[in-house]
Write an enzyme that holds these catalytic residues in place. Structure first.
Site, short mmCIF file in Angstrom:
data_model
loop_
_atom_site.label_atom_id
_atom_site.label_comp_id
_atom_site.label_asym_id
_atom_site.label_seq_id
_atom_site.Cartn_x
_atom_site.Cartn_y
_atom_site.Cartn_z
N CYS A 31 0.84 -1.20 0.00
CA CYS A 31 0.00 0.00 0.00
C CYS A 31 0.87 1.24 0.00
O CYS A 31 2.04 1.19 0.37
CB CYS A 31 -0.88 0.02 1.24
SG CYS A 31 -1.91 -1.42 1.35
N TYR A 172 -5.65 -12.99 -4.51
CA TYR A 172 -5.19 -12.53 -3.19
C TYR A 172 -5.93 -13.25 -2.07
O TYR A 172 -7.13 -13.07 -1.89
CB TYR A 172 -5.41 -11.02 -3.10
CG TYR A 172 -4.88 -10.33 -1.86
CD1 TYR A 172 -3.67 -10.69 -1.30
CD2 TYR A 172 -5.60 -9.29 -1.28
CE1 TYR A 172 -3.18 -10.03 -0.17
CE2 TYR A 172 -5.12 -8.62 -0.16
CZ TYR A 172 -3.91 -9.01 0.39
OH TYR A 172 -3.43 -8.35 1.49
N HIS A 175 -3.30 -12.02 4.49
CA HIS A 175 -3.39 -10.89 5.42
C HIS A 175 -4.76 -10.72 6.07
O HIS A 175 -5.03 -9.70 6.70
CB HIS A 175 -3.02 -9.56 4.73
CG HIS A 175 -1.62 -9.53 4.21
ND1 HIS A 175 -1.30 -9.13 2.93
CD2 HIS A 175 -0.46 -9.87 4.78
CE1 HIS A 175 0.01 -9.23 2.76
NE2 HIS A 175 0.55 -9.67 3.87
N ASP A 267 2.86 -9.87 9.30
CA ASP A 267 3.68 -9.92 8.08
C ASP A 267 4.70 -8.78 8.06
O ASP A 267 5.84 -8.97 7.64
CB ASP A 267 2.77 -9.82 6.86
CG ASP A 267 3.41 -10.43 5.63
OD1 ASP A 267 4.17 -11.40 5.78
OD2 ASP A 267 3.17 -9.94 4.53
#
Ligand code: ADP
Ligand code: SF4
Length: 690
Positions: A31, A172, A175, A267
């Site tokens: 991001c 995806y 997370h 992470d």
């Protein structure tokens, strides 16, 4: 210079399905707080990564459909063809440097509140959504039609991604953000149909999305799967054995496996909580399950550690988000035998705070991060000097060091004067505190650079006075004299000094950094809410003190929610036996104890202690600057053209802000900078009117 042969392995081309990465340096999706609001900035940021040698450059997560968006967070979107232009531009820019472009297609499902679109979030089961902020929204269990819709939306997004020019298209499932992960999870998937129950059923949606994406764009694009190896909550969550089985079920289906931990806080652990390469135990051995290339992260900044990962057969591609933010030119520096010049990530997670606060990404080590497009700042190039004047920088903290470095690169003759016996300012003091050793890199990178600049001189033990400075005759003076912690308790809760009875021991963080910690029971009042209070609590416990941490907030170090550290900090302090007292403030300090008040009711209580440590606000050390300013009338005779105050001496703030201030001073020293309008370009949404 030529690259060291032991790093040759990092520069081998790696086939990924129908495409080939030119090397093993892989900027994984990350991001940047720009997304759909600041697309030009996003494009230039990614371009510079490719220029810096990253063989693969990925986007952040791309919201693929309007029924799943994560407002207030700002990512890119791929809702329809109107979202394509910046993505086309990004692909062209990345390809222009010979790199591959990747896109992370994201359907957040029960991770998105849909506050913008007001659509009902979709998930595997009827459950509250799982956002950071416990939003009062529930997801609806998807029926077969919803699943068919999602598969079509994902396929359409993949086709758009191909049209934009992407080489790698992600499914995806990581997370806790991607819907396929919610289906994999026994916690969230309570279904009894063919998408629930057995692992094979829970993995069905993931398999279908991979197959659909391959079918749609697999002729030209590599299909990557981003999956989390462990949720780090034990057997209740996804854990390594289970995820290995998932990978085993479809090992050869995608063209690449991108391995992460879940959630994002696990992470992207900060250096306070994890060392370089800490993810190895979770990813080692996966290459035995699949022949497809494997990418993983670990805040890798050392080329030796990276090469070892490949040689040991742990990873095929070295994934990096933060190391590529701190130094977009990391691969090129290794390639050119300049690995000593790598600006190593310090693992502070200030970059993450950009996304978390919906503001453009910034980085402690790399002051140009996020400024590439709007200010035209390049991480490695800076204009030559625009004047013959010489510069005196007073104070060798992060602001002074960066100002001297950047001015030196510009060709200015620079003198950097430091009062203390050693350079680094607050960096040198704070990197000795528990868990902050990696922060020394802010100082060390700059010292290494200064070493190579013959036009910059650094003097220690040089506490300069106003008279001395005016006597030297420098044309430009930058005062970077830092700040000190307040001793009166003023910060957010108290706007007047806390009453202190005679004989009480009141300490500040500077006292602890300067000398031995106190003995006995210490009440630590934290009205700063960032890292310092919790770090000093650790220091005190290590010195055998009993610690009571009083804070007006609900939790310790609340702002570290933005650096993804808050839960780890609170856990650590609780495990260390720190007594945490939330929602209270000190109202009086006495030699044998304190009075505290509840922030809601005002109700008071008394606690005994031997000393009080106030972690409240900081006071700028600006006396030197103010004196110089007051003597403006003497400047001309002294040959002085300008005097500036930068960094913490101007206003105490983040280390990232001090580095940025030093860099900005160097860039703007000889420039006309507008003050009545923004000194940068900005993106303005196309106004559509009626
Ligand atoms: P910043 O974060 O703004 O860089 P720091 O507090 O880290 O600020 O660093 C300020 C540095 O300035 C410290 O190392 C301090 O010793 C030094 N300093 C303060 N006053 C003077 C002075 N009068 N002359 C030279 N150095 C000074
Ligand atoms: Fe690394 Fe900190 Fe920069 Fe993020 S902000 S890339 S953690 S140095």
């Amino acid at each position: 210079m030529a690259r060291e042969p032991r790093y040759d392995i990092l520069f081998e081309p790696i086939p990924i399905g129908p495409v080939t990465a030119p090397n093993r340096f892989y900027q994984v999706p990350h991001c940047n707080g720009m997304g759909y609001r600041d697309p030009s900035g996003m494009v230039e940021l990614r371009r510079i990564k490719a220029e810096g040698g990253w063989g693969v450059v990925c986007t952040e997560q791309a919201e693929i459909h309007h029924t799943s968006e994560i407002t207030p967070f700002i990512e890119i979107r791929l809702w329809d063809d109107r979202d394509l232009p910046p993505l086309v531009a990004m692909c062209e820019a990345v390809h222009g440097h010979g790199a591959l472009a990747g896109i992370e297609l994201a359907y957040n499902g029960m991770n998105g509140p849909n506050f913008y679109t007001r659509e009902i979030p979709l998930g595997p089961s009827d459950m509250p959504i799982i956002t950071f902020t416990n939003d009062p929204v529930q997801a609806r269990a998807m029926d077969r039609e919803d699943i068919a819709n999602l598969r079509r939306w994902h396929r359409n997004a993949a086709l758009r991604a191909k049209k934009a020019g992407f080489d790698i298209v992600y499914v995806y499932a990581a997370h806790g953000f991607g819907a396929p992960q919610h289906f994999l999870s026994r916690r969230y998937n309570r279904r009894s149909d063919e998408y629930g129950g057995s692992l094979e059923n829970r993995a069905r949606l993931l398999r279908e999305l991979i197959e659909d994406t391959k079918d749609a764009v697999g002729d030209a694009c590599a299909i990557a799967v981003r999956i989390s190896m462990d949720e780090m909550i034990g057997a209740a969550g996804l854990h390594r054995e289970e995820v290995e089985d998932v990978i085993g079920l479809m090992a050869e289906l995608p063209d690449l496996w991108d391995l992460t931990l879940s959630g994002w806080d696990n992470d992207s652990r900060s250096s306070r909580f994890a060392d370089e390469g800490a993810q190895q135990p979770f990813v080692a051995g996966i290459k035995k399950i699949t022949t497809k290339p494997v990418v993983g992260v670990g805040r890798f900044t050392s080329p030796d550690a990276m090469a070892a990962m490949v040689r040991k057969g742990v990873l095929d591609l070295i994934g990096a988000a933060r190391p590529s933010i701190a130094d977009p030119f990391l691969p090129r520096k290794i390639e050119e035998g300049r690995q000593d010049e790598i600006r190593e990530c310090i693992g502070c997670n200030i970059c993450v705070t950009g996304d978390m606060t919906m503001s453009p990404i910034r980085c402690t080590q790399n002051p140009t991060m996020g400024e590439e497009w709007r200010r035209g700042w390049h991480p490695e190039r800076i204009a030559g000097k625009g004047s013959a004047g010489r510069v005196l920088v007073v104070g060798a903290g992060p602001a002074g060091l960066e100002a001297a470095r950047a001015l030196g690169k510009r060709g200015y003759a620079v003198t950097l004067a430091e009062a203390r016996h050693e350079p680094g300012g607050r960096i040198t003091r704070e990197c000795r505190l528990p868990g902050l050793a990696a922060w020394a890199r802010v100082r060390d990178y700059r010292l290494q650079q200064l070493n190579d600049l013959p036009n910059v001189e650094l003097y220690y033990d040089s506490a300069l006075s106003c008279d001395q400075i005016l006597g030297f005759g420098y044309e430009y003076i930058a005062v970077a004299t830092g700040s000190r912690w307040r001793r009166d308790g003023l910060a957010r809760f108290h706007q007047a000094a806390i009453p202190v009875a005679e004989g009480a021991t009141v300490l500040t963080p500077d006292d602890l950094m300067d000398g031995a910690p106190p003995r006995g029971h210490v009440v630590l009042f934290d009205d700063d809410h960032y890292y310092m209070g919790s770090v000093l609590a650790e220091l005190l416990v290590a010195a055998d003190c009993t610690v009571t941490l009083v804070t007006p907030a609900a939790e310790v170090a609340g702002w570290t929610q933005n650096t993804l550290e808050q839960a780890a900090i609170q856990r650590r302090l609780l495990e260390l036996g720190v007594d945490i007292v939330p929602h209270r403030a000190l109202t009086r300090i006495a030699p044998d104890g304190v009075a505290t008040a509840c922030v809601f009711t005002g109700g008071t209580d008394a606690r005994s202690c031997d000393a009080v440590l106030l972690v409240t606000a900081r006071q700028p050390e600006d006396a030197l600057y103010l004196e110089l300013r007051d003597r403006r009338g003497d400047w001309a005779a002294a040959g002085v053209e300008s005097v500036a105050v930068i960094g913490d001496a101007r206003a105490p703030g983040l280390i990232a802000a001090a580095v940025y201030a030093g860099h900005r001073y160097a860039r703007e020293l000889d420039a006309e900078v507008p003050v009545d309008e923004p000194p940068f370009r900005r993106e303005i949404a196309q106004f559509r009117g009626t």
